[in-house]
Design an enzyme around this catalytic site. Structure first.
Site, PDB file in Angstrom:
ATOM      1  CB  SER A  89      -1.108   0.004   1.314  1.00  0.00           C
ATOM      2  OG  SER A  89      -0.234  -0.010   2.491  1.00  0.00           O
ATOM      3  CG  ASP A 149       4.514   0.784   8.300  1.00  0.00           C
ATOM      4  OD1 ASP A 149       4.006   1.604   9.169  1.00  0.00           O
ATOM      5  OD2 ASP A 149       3.797  -0.072   7.766  1.00  0.00           O
ATOM      6  CB  CYS A 176      -0.481  -0.217  12.565  1.00  0.00           C
ATOM      7  SG  CYS A 176       0.199  -1.862  12.547  1.00  0.00           S
TER       8      CYS A 176
END
Length: 473
Positions: A129, A193, A246
Site C-alpha cells: 500500500s 513502517d 500501527c
C-alpha cells in the site's frame, strides 16, 4: 459492533497511563469496538482523482475525503453485500488501492516539502500500500527500493506493484538490518513502517490482541531499534525518513525515536508534523510526532515520526557476497529494435526514466536511477518484464501493458461487462467487432490486459495467477 473484542487488562492499563489526559478511556474502548470504516486510495498512475470521482458517482459510491491524503477516501457502496471491494472492476484494473486511512499518513509525511525524490527506500513494504502510494507520489520517476523480509509476502507485494502500473521499483528480500551496512548514505528518502505489536489494528481484527503481552512489546522493540539504526545509516546526509507503526505504546514509538538520538546525537532532527493536515494538532506529541488514537479521527491507531539526518554517520563494516548479476544492458542496436517493434505492434514506448536490460530471452525495463546500485545488492526483481524474445519477434508481457498502456491507445479493444467477466475468468472473448494481431484489452476505459486476435475471438493473455472466479463486479 465488535462486542467480543479482546482487550487485555495490561493493555488497557498501558493506554490509561500513556494516553493524553484530554482523551477519554471510555471513548477509546468504544472506538475499538466499532468496525473500521472502509477506505481506498485513488491510484493516480492510472487515473486522476476527478476521473475516479466521476466513476464512483456513476456507481453511486459515496466518497468521504481522508484529511491527510489528497487521494484517499472513506467509501460506502450500495453493492457492498454482494460484490467485494477487491472484486470490483476498478480495483482489478488498478484504479484504486484498498488501504486503511491511517496508513496513508506516513507517505504523506515523507512527501511533504520533498517533491524531488531520486532514490527512496521502503524498508518493510508488503503488501504494497505504501510502496504504491510512494511510487505514485514520485510519478513513477527516480528509483524506489521496496524491501520485504517475509517470503510469503513478497508475492503479494509484486502482484500489487504490477496491478498498479508501477515501473520505478526494485524489489529486495532481506532483513532490513542489512541496508545500513550494504547501502550507507544512499537514499534521500526512507520509509520504515516497522513490524510492530499491532495494537492499533484492533478495529480491523477483533483477535489482534490475543497474542499480545508486555514482554512481546519489549522484544519487538529490540528489532525496531536495529531497523531504525540501519535506516538512518542508509539515509543520505540531509535526507529525510519517516518511522511509523500501527501500534500505540511508547516503547515501540517515541522510545524508538529517542533511541536514535541517543545513538547519533545532533545528527538527528525531529521534524514537527503539526501542519501536515488540518486538525493534525489533535494527535501531536511534544516532539512533533503524530500519535493517533482510534477515537481521534475514527481510524486505526497509528504513529508517525519524521526525521532528518544532519551529519554523516559511520556505518557498520560488512562483507558482501554477491553472485554475478544475470542481466546486461541492451546494446543500442537491441534497444532500437525493441523500441521499433513495441511502437509498430502496440503503439507504446517505455518512459524516459527506464532503460532496457536483457537476461537470456527476457527483456526488462529497469529504472535508470537503479544502475549505480546494481552491483551493490541482490535483487528479487527490478522494474518490469517487457517481453520475451522468440523467432518471430517479441512476446509482450501483461505487466508491461499494465505499466505502459492507456485506454486511448489505437490498438485497444473495449469489452462489455459480460466479456470483461469472462476475461478475468481466463476465457477467450468474442466481441461483435474484429481486429488482427495483438491488442490491448480495456473495460470501461481502463486497461485490463493484453490479448491477440485469432479469427473472430481475442485469445486471453491474462497470467494464470490473476484468473478469478466468483461474483465479479
Amino acid at each position: 459492533m465488535h462486542d467480543n473484542i479482546f482487550l487485555p487488562d495490561a493493555f488497557l492499563a498501558q493506554v490509561q497511563e500513556t494516553m493524553p489526559s484530554y482523551l477519554s478511556m471510555d471513548e477509546f474502548i468504544a472506538a475499538c469496538k466499532r468496525p473500521l470504516r472502509r477506505s481506498i486510495r485513488v491510484n493516480i498512475l492510472k487515473n486522476s482523482v476527478e476521473e475516479f470521482k466521476q466513476r464512483a458517482a456513476e456507481k453511486q459510491w459515496d466518497l468521504e475525503p481522508v484529511p491527510w491524503c489528497d487521494t484517499g477516501f472513506w467509501i460506502t457502496r450500495p453493492e457492498s453485500d454482494t460484490v467485494k471491494l477487491g472484486s470490483t472492476a476498478e480495483h482489478m484494473a488498478g484504479l484504486f488501492y484498498i488501504q486503511e486511512a491511517s496508513s496513508m499518513m506516513p507517505v504523506t509525511a515523507l512527501l511533504k516539502d520533498n517533491d524531488d525524490i531520486e532514490m527512496a527506500l521502503d524498508m518493510a513494504s508488503a503488501p504494497g500500500s505504501k510502496t504504491t502510494q510512494l511510487a505514485a507520489g514520485m510519478k513513477n520517476q527516480g528509483a524506489l527500493v521496496a524491501n520485504e523480509f517475509s517470503s510469503s509476502r513478497v508475492k503479494v507485494l509484486c502482484s500489487n506493484i504490477q496491478r498498479c502500473g508501477v515501473s520505478n521499483v526494485a524489489l529486495t528480500h532481506f532483513d532490513g538490518r542489512v541496508f545500513g551496512g550494504w547501502l550507507p548514505e544512499t537514499f534521500d528518502s526512507i520509509l520504515l513502517d516497522a513490524p510492530c505489536s499491532g495494537e492499533g489494528t484492533i478495529r480491523k481484527d477483533p483477535d489482534a490482541m490475543h497474542n499480545w503481552s508486555p514482554e512481546s512489546v519489549i522484544e519487538i522493540g529490540d528489532t525496531q531499534r536495529d531497523l531504525i539504526e540501519s535506516a538512518f545509516h542508509a539515509l543520505k546526509l540531509g535526507g529525510v525518513m519517516v518511522y511509523s507503526t500501527c501500534t500505540l505504546n511508547h516503547e515501540e514509538n517515541q522510545n524508538i525515536c529517542h533511541h536514535l538520538v541517543e545513538q547519533f546525537g545532533d545528527a538527528v532532527t525531529f521534524e514537527p508534523l503539526g501542519d501536515l493536515f488540518e486538525s493534525a494538532e489533535k494527535a501531536l506529541t511534544k516532539e512533533g510526532f503524530l500519535h493517533i488514537y482510534p477515537q481521534i479521527f475514527d481510524s486505526e491507531g497509528f504513529f508517525v515520526a519524521k526525521i532528518r539526518k544532519n551529519s554523516s554517520t559511520t556505518p557498520p563494516e560488512v562483507k558482501k557476497r554477491l553472485g554475478k548479476f544475470p542481466f546486461a544492458p541492451a546494446s543500442n542496436k537491441e534497444a532500437q529494435a525493441i523500441e521499433a517493434e513495441l511502437k509498430s505492434t502496440l503503439q507504446l514506448a517505455i518512459p524516459e526514466d527506464n532503460e532496457f536490460w536483457i537476461r537470456d530471452k527476457e527483456v526488462w525495463a529497469f529504472p535508470k536511477r537503479m544502475k549505480p546500485l546494481i552491483g551493490e545488492m541482490r535483487y528479487h526483481r527490478i522494474g518490469f518484464k517487457l517481453a520475451e524474445t522468440h523467432k518471430k519477434g517479441y512476446r509482450w508481457q501483461h505487466e508491461a501493458i499494465m505499466a505502459l498502456a492507456t485506454a486511448d491507445n489505437p490498438t485497444c479493444a473495449e469489452l462489455n461487462t459480460e466479456q470483461a467477466r469472462e476475461w478475468y475468468m481466463g476465457r477467450d472473448v468474442r466481441p461483435d467487432f474484429s481486429g488482427k494481431g495483438e491488442t490491448i484489452v480495456t473495460y470501461k476505459g481502463a486497461v485490463i490486459g493484453l490479448g491477440k486476435w485469432v479469427g473472430n475471438r481475442i485469445k486471453n493473455g491474462l497470467p494464470r495467477e490473476l484468473v478469478r472466479d466468483g461474483n465479479l463486479f
